[in-house]
Design a protein around this motif. Structure first.
Motif, PDB file in Angstrom:
ATOM      1  N   ALA A   1       0.843  -1.198   0.000  1.00  0.00           N
ATOM      2  CA  ALA A   1       0.000   0.000   0.000  1.00  0.00           C
ATOM      3  C   ALA A   1       0.876   1.245   0.000  1.00  0.00           C
ATOM      4  O   ALA A   1       2.067   1.180   0.322  1.00  0.00           O
ATOM      5  CB  ALA A   1      -0.905   0.005   1.226  1.00  0.00           C
ATOM      6  N   ARG A   2       0.269   2.390  -0.384  1.00  0.00           N
ATOM      7  CA  ARG A   2       1.054   3.630  -0.424  1.00  0.00           C
ATOM      8  C   ARG A   2       0.964   4.418   0.859  1.00  0.00           C
ATOM      9  O   ARG A   2       1.782   5.302   1.121  1.00  0.00           O
ATOM     10  CB  ARG A   2       0.616   4.487  -1.600  1.00  0.00           C
ATOM     11  CG  ARG A   2       1.117   3.874  -2.890  1.00  0.00           C
ATOM     12  CD  ARG A   2       0.768   4.710  -4.070  1.00  0.00           C
ATOM     13  NE  ARG A   2       1.367   4.136  -5.259  1.00  0.00           N
ATOM     14  CZ  ARG A   2       0.743   4.012  -6.420  1.00  0.00           C
ATOM     15  NH1 ARG A   2      -0.491   4.443  -6.563  1.00  0.00           N
ATOM     16  NH2 ARG A   2       1.355   3.470  -7.441  1.00  0.00           N
ATOM     17  N   ASP A   3      -0.036   4.159   1.647  1.00  0.00           N
ATOM     18  CA  ASP A   3      -0.113   4.748   2.993  1.00  0.00           C
ATOM     19  C   ASP A   3      -1.169   3.972   3.755  1.00  0.00           C
ATOM     20  O   ASP A   3      -1.685   2.976   3.259  1.00  0.00           O
ATOM     21  CB  ASP A   3      -0.452   6.247   2.939  1.00  0.00           C
ATOM     22  CG  ASP A   3       0.117   6.984   4.158  1.00  0.00           C
ATOM     23  OD1 ASP A   3       0.042   6.431   5.271  1.00  0.00           O
ATOM     24  OD2 ASP A   3       0.652   8.094   4.005  1.00  0.00           O
TER      25      ASP A   3
ATOM     26  N   PRO B   1      12.369   3.792   1.218  1.00  0.00           N
ATOM     27  CA  PRO B   1      11.509   3.846   0.041  1.00  0.00           C
ATOM     28  C   PRO B   1      11.117   5.287  -0.276  1.00  0.00           C
ATOM     29  O   PRO B   1      11.124   6.138   0.612  1.00  0.00           O
ATOM     30  CB  PRO B   1      10.269   3.054   0.461  1.00  0.00           C
ATOM     31  CG  PRO B   1      10.596   2.422   1.769  1.00  0.00           C
ATOM     32  CD  PRO B   1      11.697   3.215   2.381  1.00  0.00           C
ATOM     33  N   PRO B   2      10.786   5.588  -1.544  1.00  0.00           N
ATOM     34  CA  PRO B   2      10.267   6.921  -1.865  1.00  0.00           C
ATOM     35  C   PRO B   2       8.951   7.146  -1.116  1.00  0.00           C
ATOM     36  O   PRO B   2       8.325   6.173  -0.674  1.00  0.00           O
ATOM     37  CB  PRO B   2      10.022   6.849  -3.366  1.00  0.00           C
ATOM     38  CG  PRO B   2       9.912   5.393  -3.685  1.00  0.00           C
ATOM     39  CD  PRO B   2      10.778   4.681  -2.700  1.00  0.00           C
ATOM     40  N   HIS B   3       8.509   8.399  -1.010  1.00  0.00           N
ATOM     41  CA  HIS B   3       7.424   8.621  -0.055  1.00  0.00           C
ATOM     42  C   HIS B   3       6.085   8.069  -0.531  1.00  0.00           C
ATOM     43  O   HIS B   3       5.191   7.845   0.248  1.00  0.00           O
ATOM     44  CB  HIS B   3       7.347  10.088   0.393  1.00  0.00           C
ATOM     45  CG  HIS B   3       6.478  10.953  -0.439  1.00  0.00           C
ATOM     46  ND1 HIS B   3       6.931  11.531  -1.590  1.00  0.00           N
ATOM     47  CD2 HIS B   3       5.183  11.327  -0.277  1.00  0.00           C
ATOM     48  CE1 HIS B   3       5.938  12.234  -2.116  1.00  0.00           C
ATOM     49  NE2 HIS B   3       4.882  12.127  -1.344  1.00  0.00           N
ATOM     50  N   TYR B   4       5.985   7.734  -1.840  1.00  0.00           N
ATOM     51  CA  TYR B   4       4.769   7.064  -2.331  1.00  0.00           C
ATOM     52  C   TYR B   4       4.906   5.540  -2.275  1.00  0.00           C
ATOM     53  O   TYR B   4       4.037   4.815  -2.753  1.00  0.00           O
ATOM     54  CB  TYR B   4       4.464   7.516  -3.770  1.00  0.00           C
ATOM     55  CG  TYR B   4       5.664   7.456  -4.683  1.00  0.00           C
ATOM     56  CD1 TYR B   4       6.079   6.233  -5.213  1.00  0.00           C
ATOM     57  CD2 TYR B   4       6.418   8.590  -4.971  1.00  0.00           C
ATOM     58  CE1 TYR B   4       7.202   6.146  -6.008  1.00  0.00           C
ATOM     59  CE2 TYR B   4       7.542   8.517  -5.779  1.00  0.00           C
ATOM     60  CZ  TYR B   4       7.930   7.285  -6.302  1.00  0.00           C
ATOM     61  OH  TYR B   4       9.049   7.189  -7.075  1.00  0.00           O
ATOM     62  N   ASN B   5       6.009   5.042  -1.724  1.00  0.00           N
ATOM     63  CA  ASN B   5       6.293   3.610  -1.560  1.00  0.00           C
ATOM     64  C   ASN B   5       6.432   2.878  -2.889  1.00  0.00           C
ATOM     65  O   ASN B   5       7.531   2.587  -3.324  1.00  0.00           O
ATOM     66  CB  ASN B   5       5.229   2.887  -0.716  1.00  0.00           C
ATOM     67  CG  ASN B   5       5.170   3.402   0.685  1.00  0.00           C
ATOM     68  OD1 ASN B   5       5.988   4.221   1.083  1.00  0.00           O
ATOM     69  ND2 ASN B   5       4.201   2.942   1.458  1.00  0.00           N
ATOM     70  N   PHE B   6       5.293   2.535  -3.509  1.00  0.00           N
ATOM     71  CA  PHE B   6       5.324   1.716  -4.721  1.00  0.00           C
ATOM     72  C   PHE B   6       4.982   2.592  -5.924  1.00  0.00           C
ATOM     73  O   PHE B   6       3.886   3.148  -5.983  1.00  0.00           O
ATOM     74  CB  PHE B   6       4.311   0.574  -4.624  1.00  0.00           C
ATOM     75  CG  PHE B   6       4.632  -0.419  -3.548  1.00  0.00           C
ATOM     76  CD1 PHE B   6       5.408  -1.538  -3.818  1.00  0.00           C
ATOM     77  CD2 PHE B   6       4.153  -0.236  -2.245  1.00  0.00           C
ATOM     78  CE1 PHE B   6       5.703  -2.458  -2.818  1.00  0.00           C
ATOM     79  CE2 PHE B   6       4.450  -1.154  -1.246  1.00  0.00           C
ATOM     80  CZ  PHE B   6       5.224  -2.268  -1.529  1.00  0.00           C
TER      81      PHE B   6
ATOM     82  N   HIS C   1      -1.893   9.527  -6.356  1.00  0.00           N
ATOM     83  CA  HIS C   1      -2.609  10.415  -5.449  1.00  0.00           C
ATOM     84  C   HIS C   1      -2.119  10.190  -4.022  1.00  0.00           C
ATOM     85  O   HIS C   1      -2.108   9.057  -3.540  1.00  0.00           O
ATOM     86  CB  HIS C   1      -4.110  10.151  -5.539  1.00  0.00           C
ATOM     87  CG  HIS C   1      -4.923  11.127  -4.747  1.00  0.00           C
ATOM     88  ND1 HIS C   1      -5.462  10.825  -3.515  1.00  0.00           N
ATOM     89  CD2 HIS C   1      -5.250  12.417  -5.008  1.00  0.00           C
ATOM     90  CE1 HIS C   1      -6.098  11.884  -3.059  1.00  0.00           C
ATOM     91  NE2 HIS C   1      -5.991  12.868  -3.937  1.00  0.00           N
ATOM     92  N   MET C   2      -1.676  11.270  -3.376  1.00  0.00           N
ATOM     93  CA  MET C   2      -1.171  11.148  -1.998  1.00  0.00           C
ATOM     94  C   MET C   2      -1.853  12.186  -1.117  1.00  0.00           C
ATOM     95  O   MET C   2      -2.253  13.250  -1.591  1.00  0.00           O
ATOM     96  CB  MET C   2       0.342  11.385  -1.972  1.00  0.00           C
ATOM     97  CG  MET C   2       1.179  10.319  -2.685  1.00  0.00           C
ATOM     98  SD  MET C   2       0.987   8.667  -1.991  1.00  0.00           S
ATOM     99  CE  MET C   2       1.899   8.799  -0.467  1.00  0.00           C
ATOM    100  N   PRO C   3      -1.979  11.886   0.179  1.00  0.00           N
ATOM    101  CA  PRO C   3      -2.602  12.864   1.089  1.00  0.00           C
ATOM    102  C   PRO C   3      -1.677  14.051   1.342  1.00  0.00           C
ATOM    103  O   PRO C   3      -0.455  13.908   1.313  1.00  0.00           O
ATOM    104  CB  PRO C   3      -2.798  12.058   2.369  1.00  0.00           C
ATOM    105  CG  PRO C   3      -1.781  10.973   2.305  1.00  0.00           C
ATOM    106  CD  PRO C   3      -1.590  10.651   0.862  1.00  0.00           C
ATOM    107  N   ASN C   4      -2.268  15.219   1.582  1.00  0.00           N
ATOM    108  CA  ASN C   4      -1.481  16.415   1.915  1.00  0.00           C
ATOM    109  C   ASN C   4      -1.004  16.375   3.358  1.00  0.00           C
ATOM    110  O   ASN C   4      -1.708  15.876   4.230  1.00  0.00           O
ATOM    111  CB  ASN C   4      -2.346  17.671   1.756  1.00  0.00           C
ATOM    112  CG  ASN C   4      -2.594  17.986   0.309  1.00  0.00           C
ATOM    113  OD1 ASN C   4      -1.898  17.495  -0.572  1.00  0.00           O
ATOM    114  ND2 ASN C   4      -3.618  18.803   0.069  1.00  0.00           N
ATOM    115  N   ASN C   5       0.166  16.967   3.578  1.00  0.00           N
ATOM    116  CA  ASN C   5       0.591  17.206   4.961  1.00  0.00           C
ATOM    117  C   ASN C   5      -0.387  18.157   5.620  1.00  0.00           C
ATOM    118  O   ASN C   5      -1.051  18.948   4.937  1.00  0.00           O
ATOM    119  CB  ASN C   5       1.973  17.834   4.980  1.00  0.00           C
ATOM    120  CG  ASN C   5       3.046  16.789   4.769  1.00  0.00           C
ATOM    121  OD1 ASN C   5       2.746  15.605   4.594  1.00  0.00           O
ATOM    122  ND2 ASN C   5       4.299  17.230   4.789  1.00  0.00           N
TER     123      ASN C   5
END
Lengths: 273, 653
Positions: free
Chosen positions: B129-131, B544-549, B584-588
Motif C-alpha cells: 500500500a502507499r499509505d 523507500p520513496p514517499h509514495y512507496n510503490f 494520489h497522496m494525502p497532503n501534509n
C-alpha cells in the motif's frame, strides 16, 4: 541465603501445604515443556548454522507436518487439562475449613492506614499488628478494610485474601505447630504501606486461653474514641493489645463503607438488614 | 472561580532539582540549534505536519527510545533504593511516584509506541500500500500519544507525579486518599494517548482489510500483518473499557461523584474490573505484534518458510479472542467464589496453548534451515528461552491457589517483566534492527549491537531470577524499604547489579545507533534487501520513496518477493516507464498537532481543575475539527513524470 527464609516453601499449616503442593505440581508440569524447548533450541541453533561446510540437511520449502503439529498442540492441552483438574480441586477445597473435627475460631481483620487491627469476637479482645491463634484449630479470618484495598498475607500459613472496604472476605487458615509467622499487607495502600508487616503467633490451646486472660487483665480497653483515632491517624503503630473493643465496630465499619448494599457480606458477618 | 491547585514546581529533593535543571538545559539547547541553523521550517514541513506513515513510524521509535530511557532510570532508582535494607536514597513519597511512573511509562509510552512504530513502518510496505487508510487520523494518533506522554512526564517537576501504581486502583486514587494533582496527570495522560491508540487500532484494521495489493488474499498475508490485524481487533474492543474507567474516576475526583469511592454507594471493585478488562488484552496488544516480528525474523534468517503458517494464524486469532476471557486472574484474591476462580484460572492456562504452539513453530522454522546469527536473529533466539520461562511461570500463576501465594509478591514482578521484556522489548529490538535499514538506508553495526545484546541478556537474568526467589521469601511489591534479617538482602543486591547491567546494555544500544549513524556510508544498504528477506517491503529501495510503490505489485502467493528472487524474476517488481501513472497522496497538515496541543491544554485544565482552561482547550479542539471538515482538497497528485524521475534517480528504471 538460608532455606528457612523461603516462607512459601516452609508451610506451617494445611492451607499453605495444599498451595505448596499445587505449586510443586505446576512446576513439574511446566518443566515438561521448558526443558525440551531449551534442549531443542540449543541443538537446532548449533546444528543448522549457515556455514559453507555444514552437512546438516537444508529443506527451505519444508513447512508443514501434521504429526508434529498434533504433538505440540496436544502436549500443552494435556498439561493444562491435568493442571486444571488440580486447580479446580484445590480452589474448591480452600474455601472450606481445613479441618472438620476441630471447632473453628473467628478473627475479624481490618486494614487501617497503616496497621492491622484484629478483633476476637469470641474472646472480646483486640490487637494491632499481632494476631494470636490457637494451634490445630481452623481460624476463620473475616477481612475488611477501613482504608484503601489491602491484602492479608501470611505466607507460611497460606495465601492471601484482599481486605476491601465494605466487604467481608473469608479466609480459612490453620497453624499446626506453635510459632511466630511473618505477615504483610499484599496491596499498596499509600505512604505507610511498606511498614504494614505483622506477626501471627500460634500457641497450644491452653496457652492461647491463658494469653487471652492476660490481655483481658493487663491491657487497656479500646474505646470508641480510641477506635476512631486508630482509623484516622495516618501512621504505622507498634504492636498494641486491648482488653475490649466497642461492640459491633467491625460490622458497623463494613456497613458504612458500602456493605449495606451487599447481601453476601452481611450474611458473612451475620448481621441482619 | 478559584483554581484548586497552582502548578508549583515540586521541591525538596535533589533528584527533582536535577531533573528541572536538565530539562531546562536540554530545552534551551534544542531551541538554540533550531534557531541557529534555521531549522524551524524543516522541522515543521518534514516532521510536525507529516502524514507519511514511514515518518510517523520513525517518530514513534524516537519517542519509544526516549521513554525507555526515562522508564529505565525510574527502574534503576527503584533498584538502587532496594539494594540494601533500610536505605534512605528515596523516601516513601518519591519511591511511590517512581514505581507508578515506571509502570505507566513502560506499558503506555514504551511498549505501545514500539508497537505503533512497527505498525506504521512495516504494514503498508508489507501489504503493497502507499499509505494507511486514514493518514490524517494516523498523524492525530501520534500527536495525541505524544502529548499524553508529555503530560505524564511534566508531572514529575510540576505538581507531583501519580503515586498509586500504574493500575491506579480506587479507592486509593480517590481524593479522600490522594488529594494532589498527581492522579489527575495519570488519568488525563492515559486518556489522551488512549484516543490515539484507539484511532490507530481502527486505522490499521481498515488498512489491512481494505488496502492490500491485488492478489494478496488473507491467507497470503505475511504473519506480521496477521499479528497486527489481531492486535488492532483487541485495541478496538479493549480500549473503551479503559476510557470509561478513567473517565469515571476523573469525574469522582473533579466533580465529587461516587462511582468508585468507599461509601455513598460507590464500588471500587468496578474500577478493578474495568481496568483489567482493558489491562489483560493490553498485554496481548503489546505481544501479538512482536510475535509477528519473530514470524518474519526466523524465516528470513533461516532461509526457510515459516513453519505451520495456518497454525500460526489460528493461534493469533485464538489469542485475540481468549485474551478477553481471563481478566479476573489479576485478582483471584479479591473474593470471587471458587467457581469463578477456577474458570479464570483454567482460561488463563489455556491461553498458554496457542502461545506454546507458536514457540514450537518458530523453532521448527529454524530446523533444517540455514541460520544466520545477525542482530535481529540474536534478539529473536534470546527471546525463546526467556519467553518460555515467562510463559511457564504464567501458567503457574494461573493455578489460582498457587496465585494466592504469589499475588503481588516479587514472584509476580519477575513473571511479568520476563514476558514484557523477554517478549515485547526483545521483539521490538529485533524489529528495530531488522527494519532499521528500511527506515534509514543503513544497517546498525553488528559488533556494538552484540555487546549491547549480551549486556542486556545477562543483565536480564541477573535482575529477575532473584526476584522469583524473593517472592517465595514473602517480599511484596511496592515497598520502598525492608528490614534486614529476612534473607532478602543479597538477592536484592544481585537484582540491582543486574538492573545496572541492563542499563549499560541500553547505553550500548544508543551508542550502536550513534556509531552507525556516524559510519552510515560504510553501513549503507544499496540493494534495499540487506537481509535477503521474504516480504514485499524488501523489494523497495531503502528508504523507500514517499509514495512507496511506483506501481502497485500483484501478489500470487505467500513470500512473493522471496519466490520471485528464487526464480530469478525479481525484476518484475521494478516499475516500467509506461506502467507509471500519476499517484494520489494525502497532503501534509498542521491540524493534527494543533488539535493535539488543544487536547493537551484540556488535559492541563483537568489536572489543575481550571475550568476556563478546559473550555478554551475544548473550543480549540472543536474549531480544529470544524476547519478540517470544511477542508475540500486534502490530497494531491504526483505527476507520472515526477515519479519516473524519482524512480530513475533511485536506479530502479
Amino acid at each position: 541465603m538460608n532455606g528457612d527464609h523461603f516462607l512459601v516453601l516452609n508451610p506451617a499449616g494445611p492451607v499453605a501445604r495444599i498451595e505448596l503442593h499445587l505449586i510443586v505440581v505446576s512446576i513439574i508440569l511446566v518443566l515438561i515443556v521448558v526443558i525440551p524447548v531449551a534442549i531443542l533450541l540449543a541443538y537446532i541453533t548449533r546444528r543448522y548454522r549457515d556455514h559453507p561446510d555444514n552437512k546438516a540437511p537444508y529443506m527451505p520449502e519444508w513447512s508443514e507436518s501434521k504429526v508434529l503439529e498434533i504433538i505440540w498442540w496436544g502436549i500443552p492441552v494435556t498439561i493444562i487439562a491435568i493442571l486444571g483438574v488440580y486447580t479446580a480441586y484445590d480452589t474448591f477445597a480452600l474455601v472450606k475449613p481445613p479441618e472438620k473435627n476441630a471447632t473453628p475460631v473467628t478473627i475479624q481483620v481490618t486494614s487501617l492506614n497503616w496497621k492491622w487491627l484484629f478483633q476476637y469476637p469470641e474472646q472480646g479482645i483486640a490487637t494491632v499488628n499481632e494476631c494470636d491463634i490457637p494451634v490445630n484449630r481452623p481460624v476463620q479470618f473475616v477481612i475488611t478494610a477501613n482504608s484503601p484495598m489491602n491484602g492479608f498475607w501470611v505466607p507460611q500459613l497460606g495465601g492471601q485474601e484482599y481486605a476491601m472496604p465494605g466487604m467481608a472476605m473469608r479466609l480459612w487458615l490453620q497453624a499446626d505447630h506453635p510459632g511466630i509467622f511473618y505477615g504483610h499487607g499484599g496491596n499498596f495502600t499509600g505512604r505507610g504501606y511498606a511498614k504494614m508487616d505483622f506477626h501471627v503467633v500460634s500457641r497450644p490451646s491452653a496457652q492461647f486461653a491463658q494469653w487471652v486472660q492476660t490481655v483481658k487483665k493487663t491491657a487497656p480497653a479500646l474505646t470508641s474514641k480510641g477506635y476512631n483515632q486508630l482509623v484516622s491517624s495516618q501512621n504505622n503503630t507498634p504492636t498494641l493489645f486491648y482488653s475490649s473493643y466497642p461492640a459491633g465496630s467491625f460490622e458497623r465499619t463494613i456497613r458504612h463503607q458500602g456493605g449495606m448494599y451487599m447481601q453476601r457480606d452481611l450474611t458473612i458477618i451475620g448481621a441482619s438488614k | 472561580m478559584l483554581p484548586h491547585y497552582w502548578p508549583t514546581p515540586v521541591t525538596g529533593d535533589p533528584l527533582i532539582y536535577g531533573a528541572d535543571v536538565s530539562i531546562a538545559l536540554v530545552s534551551i539547547a534544542i531551541l538554540f540549534v533550531l534557531f541557529y541553523y534555521k531549522k524551524w521550517g524543516w522541522l515543521w514541513r518534514e516532521w510536525l505536519t507529516t502524514v507519511d506513515h514511514k515518518k510517523i513510524g520513525i517518530l514513534y521509535v524516537i519517542a519509544a527510545l526516549l521513554m525507555l530511557f526515562r522508564g529505565g532510570v525510574d527502574g534503576l532508582l527503584m533498584r538502587t533504593q532496594l539494594a540494601q535494607p533500610n536505605m534512605h536514597f528515596l523516601e516513601s513519597e518519591h519511591y511511590n511516584q517512581v514505581f507508578s511512573t515506571h509502570g505507566t511509562i513502560m506499558i503506555l509510552f514504551v511498549a505501545m509506541p514500539f508497537m505503533f512504530a512497527l505498525f506504521n513502518i512495516v504494514i503498508p510496505l508489507q501489504i503493497g500500500a502507499r499509505d494507511v487508510a486514514f493518514p490524517y487520523l494516523n498523524a492525530i494518533s501520534f500527536w495525541m500519544f505524544f502529548f499524553g506522554a508529555l503530560l505524564l512526564n511534566i508531572s514529575f517537576v510540576i505538581g507531583g507525579s501519580p503515586d498509586a501504581g500504574w493500575v491506579s486502583y480506587a479507592p486509593l486514587t480517590e481524593k479522600q486518599f490522594d488529594p494532589g494533582p498527581g492522579e489527575n496527570f495519570y488519568l488525563m495522560a492515559l486518556q489522551l494517548s488512549g484516543i490515539g491508540s484507539m484511532a490507530t487500532g481502527i486505522n490499521f484494521l481498515v488498512t489491512i482489510l481494505r488496502m492490500r495489493a491485488p492478489g494478496m488474499t488473507l491467507m497470503r498475508m505475511p504473519l506480521l500483518t496477521w499479528a497486527v490485524l489481531a492486535a488492532s481487533i483487541i485495541i478496538i474492543y479493549a480500549f473503551p473499557a479503559l476510557t470509561i474507567a478513567l473517565a469515571l474516576l476523573l469525574i469522582d475526583r473533579v466533580a465529587g461523584a461516587h462511582f468508585f469511592t468507599m461509601g455513598h454507594g460507590g464500588n471500587p471493585m468496578m474500577y478493578t474490573n474495568l481496568f483489567w478488562i482493558w489491562g489483560h488484552p493490553e498485554v496481548y496488544i503489546v505481544l501479538l505484534p512482536v510475535f509477528g516480528v519473530f514470524s518474519e525474523v526466523f524465516p528470513a534468517f533461516s532461509g526457510k518458510r515459516v513453519f505451520g503458517y495456518s497454525s500460526m494464524v489460528a493461534s493469533l486469532m485464538a489469542i485475540s479472542i481468549v485474551s478477553f476471557l481471563l481478566w479476573a486472574h489479576h485478582f483471584f484474591t479479591m473474593g470471587a467464589g471458587p467457581g469463578v476462580n477456577t474458570y479464570f484460572g483454567i482460561a488463563s492456562m489455556a491461553i498458554g496453548i496457542p502461545t506454546g504452539v507458536k514457540v514450537f513453530n518458530w523453532m521448527f522454522t529454524m530446523y533444517r534451515g540455514r541460520i544466520r546469527m545477525t542482530m535481529p536473529m540474536r534478539w529473536a533466539v534470546g527471546f525463546i528461552p526467556n519467553f518460555v520461562i515467562g510463559g511457564a511461570t504464567g501458567v503457574m500463576l494461573a493455578a489460582a491457589p498457587g496465585d494466592y501465594q504469589y499475588h503481588n509478591s516479587f514472584f509476580l514482578i519477575a513473571h511479568f517483566h520476563q514476558v514484557l521484556i523477554g517478549g515485547t522489548i526483545y521483539g521490538s529490538l529485533a524489529g528495530m534492527y531488522f527494519w532499521w535499514p528500511k527506515m534509514f538506508g543503513f544497517t546498525l553495526d553488528e559488533k556494538r549491537g552484540r555487546i549491547a545484546f549480551w549486556l542486556w541478556n545477562v543483565g536480564f537474568y541477573v535482575t529477575f531470577f532473584p526476584q522469583y526467589l524473593l517472592g517465595l521469601m514473602g517480599m511484596t511489591r511496592r515497598i520502598y524499604t525492608y528490614p534486614p534479617g529476612m534473607g532478602w538482602t543479597n538477592l536484592n543486591l544481585l537484582s540491582t547489579i543486574g538492573a545496572f547491567l541492563m542499563g549499560l546494555g541500553f547505553i550500548y544500544i544508543v551508542w550502536d545507533i550513534l556509531y552507525s549513524t556516524m559510519h552510515r556510508s560504510e553501513l549503507k544498504d544499496v540493494t534495499g534487501d540487506p537481509w535477503n528477506a521474504r516480504s514485499l517491503e524488501w523489494s523497495l529501495p531503502s528508504p523507500p520513496p514517499h509514495y512507496n510503490f511506483a506501481v502497485v505489485p500483484t501478489v500470487t502467493r505467500r513470500d512473493e518477493w522471496w519466490e520471485l528472487k528464487k526464480s530469478g524474476r525479481a525484476d518484475v517488481l521494478r516499475p516500467t516507464a509506461q506502467d507509471i501513472e500519476a499517484i494520489h497522496m494525502p497532503n501534509n497538515s498542521g491540524k493534527p498537532i494543533i488539535f493535539s496541543v488543544f487536547f493537551f491544554i484540556v488535559g492541563l485544565g483537568f489536572v489543575f481543575e481550571w475550568y476556563a482552561v478546559i473550555v478554551i482547550g475544548l473550543a480549540g479542539v472543536l474549531a480544529t475539527m470544524l476547519l478540517r471538515s470544511v477542508e475540500e482538497d486534502t490530497g494531491h497528485h504526483i505527476p507520472a513524470e515526477e515519479v519516473r524521475h524519482e524512480e530513475m534517480a533511485l536506479g530502479r528504471m
